[in-house]
Design a protein around this motif. Structure first.
Motif, PDB file in Angstrom:
ATOM      1  N   CYS A 138     -21.245  40.005 -12.288  1.00  0.00           N
ATOM      2  CA  CYS A 138     -19.904  40.121 -11.705  1.00  0.00           C
ATOM      3  C   CYS A 138     -19.021  38.905 -11.976  1.00  0.00           C
ATOM      4  O   CYS A 138     -17.841  39.065 -12.308  1.00  0.00           O
ATOM      5  CB  CYS A 138     -20.001  40.378 -10.198  1.00  0.00           C
ATOM      6  SG  CYS A 138     -20.607  42.022  -9.777  1.00  0.00           S
ATOM      7  N   LEU A 141     -17.653  39.168 -15.436  1.00  0.00           N
ATOM      8  CA  LEU A 141     -16.645  40.221 -15.524  1.00  0.00           C
ATOM      9  C   LEU A 141     -15.335  39.760 -14.917  1.00  0.00           C
ATOM     10  O   LEU A 141     -14.248  40.078 -15.424  1.00  0.00           O
ATOM     11  CB  LEU A 141     -17.148  41.480 -14.818  1.00  0.00           C
ATOM     12  CG  LEU A 141     -18.206  42.296 -15.567  1.00  0.00           C
ATOM     13  CD1 LEU A 141     -18.591  43.516 -14.748  1.00  0.00           C
ATOM     14  CD2 LEU A 141     -17.686  42.726 -16.922  1.00  0.00           C
ATOM     15  N   PHE A 159     -13.556  46.584 -14.596  1.00  0.00           N
ATOM     16  CA  PHE A 159     -14.579  45.550 -14.714  1.00  0.00           C
ATOM     17  C   PHE A 159     -15.344  45.342 -13.423  1.00  0.00           C
ATOM     18  O   PHE A 159     -16.577  45.273 -13.410  1.00  0.00           O
ATOM     19  CB  PHE A 159     -13.943  44.228 -15.171  1.00  0.00           C
ATOM     20  CG  PHE A 159     -13.541  44.228 -16.616  1.00  0.00           C
ATOM     21  CD1 PHE A 159     -14.491  44.140 -17.624  1.00  0.00           C
ATOM     22  CD2 PHE A 159     -12.208  44.333 -16.975  1.00  0.00           C
ATOM     23  CE1 PHE A 159     -14.118  44.137 -18.954  1.00  0.00           C
ATOM     24  CE2 PHE A 159     -11.834  44.325 -18.308  1.00  0.00           C
ATOM     25  CZ  PHE A 159     -12.792  44.228 -19.296  1.00  0.00           C
ATOM     26  N   GLY A 163     -19.196  45.984 -12.445  1.00  0.00           N
ATOM     27  CA  GLY A 163     -20.076  44.945 -11.931  1.00  0.00           C
ATOM     28  C   GLY A 163     -20.786  45.369 -10.662  1.00  0.00           C
ATOM     29  O   GLY A 163     -22.001  45.187 -10.516  1.00  0.00           O
ATOM     30  N   PHE A 445     -21.857  38.173 -20.067  1.00  0.00           N
ATOM     31  CA  PHE A 445     -21.772  39.594 -19.720  1.00  0.00           C
ATOM     32  C   PHE A 445     -22.838  40.401 -20.455  1.00  0.00           C
ATOM     33  O   PHE A 445     -23.541  41.225 -19.858  1.00  0.00           O
ATOM     34  CB  PHE A 445     -20.375  40.108 -20.060  1.00  0.00           C
ATOM     35  CG  PHE A 445     -20.276  41.602 -20.156  1.00  0.00           C
ATOM     36  CD1 PHE A 445     -20.303  42.385 -19.019  1.00  0.00           C
ATOM     37  CD2 PHE A 445     -20.162  42.226 -21.382  1.00  0.00           C
ATOM     38  CE1 PHE A 445     -20.218  43.760 -19.109  1.00  0.00           C
ATOM     39  CE2 PHE A 445     -20.075  43.600 -21.485  1.00  0.00           C
ATOM     40  CZ  PHE A 445     -20.108  44.368 -20.339  1.00  0.00           C
TER      41      PHE A 445
END
Length: 604
Positions: A138, A141, A159, A163, A445
């Motif tokens: 997260c 992101l 995003f 996440g 990511f």
């Protein structure tokens, strides 16, 4: 609380097994078709039970033709041979073959120990999923969305939704990639949907009664009902075509577009009302209860002020080795002293996992002045990150591949990473992050996504093993253990947000996140299976009555919310919260009674 549920299942599942066998025996004895089949069968196992008889009985009870469920009907000394000789028991993905480990690596008298160790490993995998998603996936992101300068609405439904729903989506994708575990995906997605829309929403209403934002609520419920109805049709057809798989993703694109347009219209209306006001005053009387956005307001500079108290009085520059060692320390000494004993004990359990994540996954933090730039550690990430991607992709099948039969792929990846790392180390400084630092958020990511995918693959394999051992269908495992494991974290976080005075944000997270999970979980999962197996259609095994009850319960839950909440003028009180909890308890009871054969249709 999440892990207590998993541990308690060690004691609950054997009881389920005994109830299951009683219902199994009764159904076999009462079935005339099974009795007729005894006269024509020719294949027998060592315990005298005919193969086709047991297969038919398993299909009557489970609605599936997975022959691996017959392993528990064999004698203890023949189970290992049965697992090795049965194609349905073959390990299709993952790093460990749990079925062979359970029946071949452990002696028969240590079989309960194997199940106990599997439960502990399942607990650890759920912890790994939650930790990787919250602390590594997260944040990267968020950094990507900040770099792209996305609005809060767009970032929230793209995003950040990805996440928050990463464990559910990856679990569904892994489950859909295997013919015998697709029921896990259906059970988990529908089970998590029911759990979130009833238990989580009910707990939020009990903790903090509030008035829900009408337009976002109706928008999310309508789209979610459309996704559930689409999946209901897919289950009825027992197949997913390429166009339908792409349609799932297309429906989510329409949902994102609707969110953006509605936010734009709301902001225009708000600006037109607030425009004539003087001195920047804001009139929220007309828009407050229906706001599309609501977020916590933190005191300005509170975090920076807190950290500045611990800054050295004199200028001090850390050496490269000091920066490396401090960046690898996952324990904050100040926080450690303030926390209770149970928090410290749990932190010690998580330390090996956090250390592994720190060494392999870079994290970019746009809120920090140095954007979390740690030169020696980030240079190490350029070596370990690509190695993780190569060795976890398809369970390391490609990472262990040899180029022209001589040079392994992982060695080439290691050499390339060392070369790039040396260049970055020689061209950067400890104090100033490079201009291309945002690239590390992309690397973080990808690496964290590979870790989550690997953990989700192991969870699916392990749950299938537990289903075989305890004679439980994939659907009931998906709607219980897998759904609880992936959703219990959201439950506690949403309840915490509600207690802090933001129940509207919590209820928005309840519905907004599961839309993404449903559409992308089924859409990407089936699309990946079509691509990997070069097919034009994904065949789904029948989940029997339990599958229809699961889909019907989720549709009924959404329908009741769509009707009852507007009738209450969008006011969610404690009475409605208690009703939602009662609804989930009733659904779970009916599902378990169906699983144990106490409720059936047409004598099955």
């Amino acid at each position: 609380m999440q892990y207590r549920i998993v541990i308690l299942s060690v004691y609950v599942l054997p009881v389920w097994c005994s109830l299951q066998k009683q219902a199994f025996s009764a159904s076999v004895e009462a079935s005339p078709g099974t009795m007729a089949l005894k006269a024509v069968t020719r294949t027998h196992f060592g315990n005298g039970v005919s193969f086709f008889e047991e297969k038919l009985s398993g299909m009557l009870l489970k609605g599936t033709a997975d022959e691996c469920h017959l392993v528990m009907n064999q004698s203890a000394d023949q189970r290992c041979t049965f697992v090795q000789a049965t194609p349905d028991c073959a390990q299709e993905d993952g790093f460990f073959d749990y079925l062979r480990a359970a029946f071949c690596a452990f002696p028969s008298h240590l079989f309960p120990l194997a199940m106990f160790l599997f439960m502990l490993w399942l607990l650890f995998l759920f912890m790994a999923l939650g930790l990787t998603a919250s602390k590594f996936f997260c944040p990267n992101l968020s950094a990507i969305s900040a770099t792209l300068r996305l609005t809060h609405n767009v970032a929230g439904v793209t995003f950040l939704a990805f996440g928050n729903g990463a464990p559910d989506v990856f679990s569904a994708m892994v489950a859909f990639s295997r013919p015998h575990t697709a029921g896990l995906a259906i059970g988990a997605l529908f089970g998590a949907g029911i759990f979130v829309t009833t238990v989580v929403a009910g707990c939020v209403a009990l903790v903090k009664p509030f008035t829900v934002a009408s337009r976002p609520f109706l928008r999310d419920v309508i789209f979610y009902m459309a996704a559930v109805f689409w999946t209901f049709v897919v289950l009825y057809k027992r197949q997913i075509l390429l166009g339908e798989a792409l349609g799932y993703i297309g429906l989510y694109v329409v949902y994102v577009f609707t969110v953006i347009v509605s936010a734009y219209i709301y902001n225009r209306q708000k600006h037109s009302v607030n425009g004539p006001l003087h001195n920047g005053a804001t009139n929220t009387a007309d828009f407050g209860p229906h706001s599309d956005e609501e977020g916590p307001r933190y005191p300005s500079g509170s975090i920076q002020d807190y950290e500045s108290e611990y800054q050295p009085l004199l200028p001090y520059t850390e050496s490269t080795s000091q920066i490396f060692l401090s960046s690898l320390n996952p324990v904050d000494g100040r926080k450690w002293r303030r926390k209770p004993f149970y928090w410290r004990a749990f932190k010690v359990i998580k330390l090996p996992l956090e250390m592994l994540m720190l060494v392999t996954v870079p994290v970019v933090d746009p809120d920090k002045e140095d954007r979390n730039w740690k030169r020696p550690l980030n240079c190490l990430h350029l070596v370990t990150g690509p190695l993780v991607c190569v060795l976890t992709f398809c369970s390391g099948k490609y990472g262990l591949h040899y180029i022209q039969g001589e040079f392994p792929v992982w060695v080439l990846t290691l050499i390339t990473g060392l070369f790039v790392s040396a260049i970055v180390f020689c061209t950067t400084t400890n104090e100033q992050p490079p201009r291309y630092h945002f690239v590390f958020s992309l690397l973080g990511f990808v690496v964290s996504a590979m870790w989550i995918s690997a953990a989700a693959s192991e969870v699916v394999s392990l749950l299938r093993t537990l289903g075989v051992v305890f004679s439980l269908s994939n659907t009931v495992l998906g709607l219980t253990l897998l759904a609880w494991g992936n959703s219990i974290g959201d439950c506690f976080s949403d309840i915490t947000i509600a207690r802090q005075g933001y129940p509207r944000m919590a209820i928005s997270a309840c519905f907004g996140g599961i839309i993404f999970n449903m559409l992308f979980g089924v859409g990407l999962g089936s699309l990946m299976q079509l691509i990997n197996h070069h097919q034009f259609v994904v065949k789904l095994e029948s989940e029997g009555l339990l599958g229809w009850v699961l889909a019907g319960a989720l549709g009924l839950s959404l329908g009741l919310s769509f009707v009852l909440i507007p009738l209450q003028r969008f006011r969610l009180g404690r009475a409605y919260g208690a009703f939602l909890l009662l609804f989930y308890a009733t659904f779970l009871l009916v599902a378990l009674l169906i699983e144990f054969g106490k409720i059936h249709v047409g004598g099955v």
